[in-house]
Structures are given as structure tokens and as C-alpha cells.
Design a protein around this motif. Structure first.
Motif, PDB file in Angstrom:
ATOM      1  N   ALA A  47      -0.116 -84.273 -23.623  1.00  0.00           N
ATOM      2  CA  ALA A  47       0.192 -84.160 -22.195  1.00  0.00           C
ATOM      3  C   ALA A  47       0.768 -82.795 -21.875  1.00  0.00           C
ATOM      4  N   ASN A 101       2.087 -77.291 -15.909  1.00  0.00           N
ATOM      5  CA  ASN A 101       2.342 -78.039 -14.678  1.00  0.00           C
ATOM      6  C   ASN A 101       3.070 -77.224 -13.613  1.00  0.00           C
ATOM      7  N   THR A 106       5.876 -86.718 -14.684  1.00  0.00           N
ATOM      8  CA  THR A 106       5.071 -87.928 -14.826  1.00  0.00           C
ATOM      9  C   THR A 106       4.099 -87.821 -15.996  1.00  0.00           C
ATOM     10  N   LYS A 107       3.664 -88.981 -16.512  1.00  0.00           N
ATOM     11  CA  LYS A 107       2.612 -89.092 -17.521  1.00  0.00           C
ATOM     12  C   LYS A 107       2.896 -88.269 -18.781  1.00  0.00           C
ATOM     13  N   GLY A 108       4.137 -88.305 -19.227  1.00  0.00           N
ATOM     14  CA  GLY A 108       4.505 -87.629 -20.465  1.00  0.00           C
ATOM     15  C   GLY A 108       4.752 -86.141 -20.326  1.00  0.00           C
ATOM     16  N   LYS A 109       4.685 -85.608 -19.126  1.00  0.00           N
ATOM     17  CA  LYS A 109       4.917 -84.182 -18.908  1.00  0.00           C
ATOM     18  C   LYS A 109       6.395 -83.944 -18.614  1.00  0.00           C
TER      19      LYS A 109
END
Length: 269
Positions: free
Chosen positions: A101, A196, A170-173
């Protein structure tokens, strides 16, 4: 006799005398030196690109393609610029250890000379943000700290925490901690927007404002003792309040129990 002498003087005589004088004093070399220097710079840049291409083929092409065109395992590098290479490779994020991620920073495996060569090759693929000079990210104005703090809280604190300690996304970031990050790499991250993070080009955030943010981050995340005492990770009032309730209230309960156990009535019973 004077008229005859004037007619015999060739119109180019003065130019010949001037050239001879220049040659005698090294003036001709000075006149042609800039051209020689430019040719030397071009040759050095061409050599750096060639060496960078060799390094790229070994360490980067398996994901990004032999010519940086990208693949299913890595994005295209056309137009990312030398600043992106200097940041990603200089912080050890690239080459990536494994897909995920988010690619974390790690120990860098390239020397700065090799990073410069890789950056030169990638920059030759298309125009993009260039590696900043030291004066672009180094501040000597004390007022930049307060101005940088305002800019940081407005543009960066939502992800990196108000003290630059990082935070979950979010989502492991996640937004990484900025503690110990080199000033040049902080500036380059704002230029290029790695992973990100959004990018902040000069059209969005002028160079002076980026310099002020760098000054604030470096001052806030340095190793000097915190005047407020234990920072608890500088994660904010929620963490500090939780610490107060659990440990502070727990300590008061323990003291109350000890006092009750040592009263006269307790001893008699």
C-alpha cells in the motif's frame, strides 16, 4: 608626406593590432573560454546520463521499463524530473523492497554521485521538477518559523499531524513522520508529491513559502528537549487526555486504597 602616409594605412590595421594585443595578454583564451566551458558542461551531462542509464537498467528497469516508460509493476517516469529521483532514491524508498500500500523509507543503497546520475537520466526523458539548490530550502530569517507554522497547519497537519509526527490514512496508507528528514527531501516532497501526497508547484505554493515550511518542520522535529516535558508522541490532546485519565486517575485510586489500608480502623480490624 602626411597625406601619403594616411593613404597607405590599411583599414584593418587597427583590428590586427588589437588581436595581437589580446593574444599577448591571453585575451583570446578568455574570449573563447565560455564556449569551451559550455562544451565541457554538455559533455559532463551526457556522461552522467549514460552512467545513469546503466544504473537504471540494473536497479529500476524491471518495474519502470528500460526507458522509464512504465509497466504493470511501476509507473512511467517520463516528466517526473530529477527532484523525484533524488527524493525517492535518496530516502531509500526506491528501489522498492516489495509492493504494498505504501513504500516506506529505508537505508539508501546508492551514493549521492550515483543518485545524481540516475536523476540526470530520468530528467532527460522529459521536463519536470529539478533538484533544489541549498539556498532554496535553507532559511536564515527567524520570522520564517511562525509563517511556516501557519502554512504547515493549513496544508500539511491534516495528514502529518500538527507536530510532523505522521498519521494513519486509509487502506493501509500513512503519512510518515518528518522527524530527521533532510531539509532538501522535505522541499522535494512538496515539489513532486510522492505516493499519497499532493504536489505543491511554485504556481500553487511559491518557493518562499516552501522554504518557510521546511524551516518550521526542521525546528519542530529537532532533537532539542521539549519545553513542555513528555510529548507522548506529539499526537495531540486526545492522547494526552487519555494518558491523564488512565495513569493520573489510576495513581489517585492507588493512593486512596493505600491511605484507606493504613487508617486506624483498618489496623484494628
Amino acid at each position: 608626406m602626411k597625406k601619403l602616409s594616411a593613404r597607405r594605412r590599411h583599414p584593418l590595421a587597427a583590428l590586427v593590432v588589437l588581436l595581437l594585443a589580446l593574444a599577448a595578454t591571453g585575451g583570446l583564451y578568455a574570449a573563447f573560454a565560455p564556449a569551451d566551458k559550455a562544451q565541457a558542461d554538455v559533455a559532463a551531462q551526457s556522461l552522467a546520463i549514460d552512467e545513469g542509464k546503466k544504473l537504471f537498467a540494473v536497479g529500476c528497469s524491471s518495474c519502470h521499463g528500460l526507458n522509464g516508460q512504465g509497466s504493470s509493476d511501476g509507473p512511467s517516469l517520463v516528466g517526473v524530473g530529477s527532484a523525484a529521483v533524488d527524493f525517492q532514491v535518496g530516502t531509500g524508498r526506491m528501489p522498492a523492497q516489495q509492493p504494498g500500500a505504501q513504500v516506506p523509507s529505508k537505508k539508501n543503497i546508492y551514493s549521492q554521485a550515483e543518485i545524481d546520475q540516475l536523476a540526470a537520466f530520468v530528467a532527460s526523458l522529459g521536463p519536470g521538477p529539478v533538484i533544489p539548490t541549498e539556498e532554496q530550502y535553507t532559511s536564515t530569517n527567524p520570522e520564517d518559523l511562525s509563517k511556516g507554522g501557519e502554512l504547515f497547519r493549513t496544508n500539511c497537519a491534516q495528514c502529518h499531524n500538527f507536530a510532523g509526527q505522521g498519521g494513519a490514512l486509509t487502506k493501509g496508507k500513512y503519512a510518515p513522520s518528518l522527524e530527521g528528514v533532510d531539509a532538501k527531501h522535505i522541499y522535494e516532497a512538496m515539489q513532486t508529491g510522492p505516493q499519497n501526497m499532493p504536489s505543491f508547484p511554485d504556481t500553487t505554493m511559491p518557493e518562499e513559502q516552501k522554504k518557510q515550511i521546511v524551516a518550521f518542520v526542521r525546528h519542530t522535529t529537532n532533537d532539542e528537549p521539549n519545553p513542555g516535558g513528555l510529548t507522548l508522541g506529539s499526537l495531540g490532546p486526545v492522547t494526552e487526555g487519555l494518558f491523564g485519565w488512565i495513569f493520573g486517575l489510576g495513581a489517585l485510586i492507588a493512593v486512596a486504597i493505600w491511605v484507606a489500608a493504613h487508617t486506624t480502623k483498618a489496623k484494628k480490624s
